[in-house]
Design an enzyme around this catalytic site. Structure first.
Site, PDB file in Angstrom:
ATOM      1  N   CYS A 159       0.858  -1.194   0.000  1.00 26.04           N
ATOM      2  CA  CYS A 159       0.000   0.000   0.000  1.00 26.04           C
ATOM      3  C   CYS A 159       0.886   1.234   0.000  1.00 26.04           C
ATOM      4  CB  CYS A 159      -0.980  -0.015   1.168  1.00 26.04           C
ATOM      5  SG  CYS A 159      -0.228   0.067   2.805  1.00 26.04           S
ATOM      6  N   ASN A 167       2.384   1.528   4.138  1.00 21.83           N
ATOM      7  CA  ASN A 167       2.752   0.285   4.860  1.00 21.83           C
ATOM      8  C   ASN A 167       2.565   0.450   6.375  1.00 21.83           C
ATOM      9  OD1 ASN A 167       5.679  -1.848   5.361  1.00 21.83           O
ATOM     10  ND2 ASN A 167       3.588  -2.490   4.990  1.00 21.83           N
ATOM     11  N   CYS A 207      -1.124   1.120   7.455  1.00 23.16           N
ATOM     12  CA  CYS A 207      -2.555   0.840   7.693  1.00 23.16           C
ATOM     13  C   CYS A 207      -3.016  -0.449   7.008  1.00 23.16           C
ATOM     14  CB  CYS A 207      -3.419   2.004   7.220  1.00 23.16           C
ATOM     15  SG  CYS A 207      -3.164   3.518   8.179  1.00 23.16           S
ATOM     16  N   ARG A 208      -3.167  -0.424   5.683  1.00 25.85           N
ATOM     17  CA  ARG A 208      -3.821  -1.537   4.987  1.00 25.85           C
ATOM     18  C   ARG A 208      -2.929  -2.746   4.763  1.00 25.85           C
ATOM     19  NH1 ARG A 208      -5.366   1.913  -0.027  1.00 25.85           N
ATOM     20  NH2 ARG A 208      -3.341   2.743   0.629  1.00 25.85           N
ATOM     21  N   SER A 209      -1.726  -2.547   4.217  1.00 25.48           N
ATOM     22  CA  SER A 209      -0.911  -3.736   3.893  1.00 25.48           C
ATOM     23  C   SER A 209      -0.410  -4.483   5.138  1.00 25.48           C
ATOM     24  CB  SER A 209       0.218  -3.413   2.910  1.00 25.48           C
ATOM     25  OG  SER A 209       1.148  -2.505   3.434  1.00 25.48           O
ATOM     26  N   ASP A 261      -8.861   3.463   2.353  1.00 29.02           N
ATOM     27  CA  ASP A 261      -7.699   3.730   3.196  1.00 29.02           C
ATOM     28  C   ASP A 261      -8.145   4.347   4.519  1.00 29.02           C
ATOM     29  OD1 ASP A 261      -5.315   4.403   4.351  1.00 29.02           O
ATOM     30  OD2 ASP A 261      -4.434   5.196   2.502  1.00 29.02           O
TER      31      ASP A 261
HETATM   32  P1  4NP Z   1      -1.695   2.963   4.049  1.00 23.33           P
HETATM   33  O1  4NP Z   1      -2.299   4.382   4.550  1.00 23.33           O
HETATM   34  O2  4NP Z   1      -1.196   3.209   2.656  1.00 23.33           O
HETATM   35  O3  4NP Z   1      -2.858   2.032   4.109  1.00 23.33           O
HETATM   36  O4  4NP Z   1      -0.580   2.608   5.022  1.00 23.33           O
HETATM   37  C1  4NP Z   1      -1.572   5.578   4.582  1.00 23.33           C
HETATM   38  C2  4NP Z   1      -0.595   5.763   5.531  1.00 23.33           C
HETATM   39  C3  4NP Z   1       0.078   6.967   5.590  1.00 23.33           C
HETATM   40  C4  4NP Z   1      -0.223   7.971   4.699  1.00 23.33           C
HETATM   41  C5  4NP Z   1      -1.205   7.771   3.727  1.00 23.33           C
HETATM   42  C6  4NP Z   1      -1.871   6.580   3.674  1.00 23.33           C
HETATM   43  N1  4NP Z   1       0.441   9.207   4.775  1.00 23.33           N
HETATM   44  O5  4NP Z   1       0.046  10.172   4.048  1.00 23.33           O
HETATM   45  O6  4NP Z   1       1.405   9.344   5.566  1.00 23.33           O
END
Ligand code: 4NP
Length: 153
Positions: free
Chosen positions: A8, A11, A13-15, A123
């Site tokens: 994702c 790395n 939240c989702r993955s 997300d």
């Molecule tokens: P992820 O979510 O891709 O599911 O881990 C996010 C985590 C951090 C950010 C965006 C999405 N960020 O903007 O820092």
């Protein structure tokens, strides 16, 4: 060994949620010596960080540990190492292809395309809804495990 990589943007939240849920399923089915699970980010923003508090709390609620998990960035060598490189949304897929040198490979695909949903995993970094994401991650991992088990027959 069949190696699975969830990818994702951050790395955190989702993955990592998919990694932890998939590893838990693999363990419960005693397939640890056949299936290895990892996750990575397309960005460098959260390298070395543990999963997001919301992901940690949601997984703990369902008895799944996030101990020792830390963010890392996808690297070109991952293409050879992993049999499945699974993006959580469509923009992840574009970024994966760019980082890996634009391979047109069937091992790169969008997570929920394995299910009837065929959509991006929302997300929770933006939606705040870790339950919705958890339920979709469960469904996707269930479908992925069924697919891999076919391959192991
Ligand atoms: P992820 O979510 O891709 O599911 O881990 C996010 C985590 C951090 C950010 C965006 C999405 N960020 O903007 O820092």
């Amino acid at each position: 060994m069949i190696r699975v990589l969830f990818v994702c943007l951050g790395n955190i939240c989702r993955s990592p949620m998919a990694e932890a849920v998939m590893r838990d399923m693999v363990k419960k089915e005693h397939l640890e010596d056949k299936i290895e699970v990892d996750s990575a980010a397309t960005s460098s923003w959260h390298i070395g960080e543990p999963p997001h508090r919301g992901t940690q709390d949601k997984l703990r609620e369902y008895g799944i540990s996030t101990i020792d998990m830390q963010g890392r960035q996808l690297q070109k060598s991952d293409f050879e190492k992993f049999a499945y490189i699974i993006g959580m949304d469509e923009s992840n897929i574009r970024n994966i292809r760019t980082i890996l040198g634009n391979p047109n490979s069937p091992k790169i695909f969008r997570f929920l395309d394995l299910t009837a949903h065929r959509k991006d995993v929302p997300d929770p970094y933006y939606t705040g809804d870790f339950q919705e994401t958890y339920e979709l991650v469960q469904e996707g991992c269930r479908a992925l495990l069924a697919k891999i088990k076919q391959e192991l027959l």
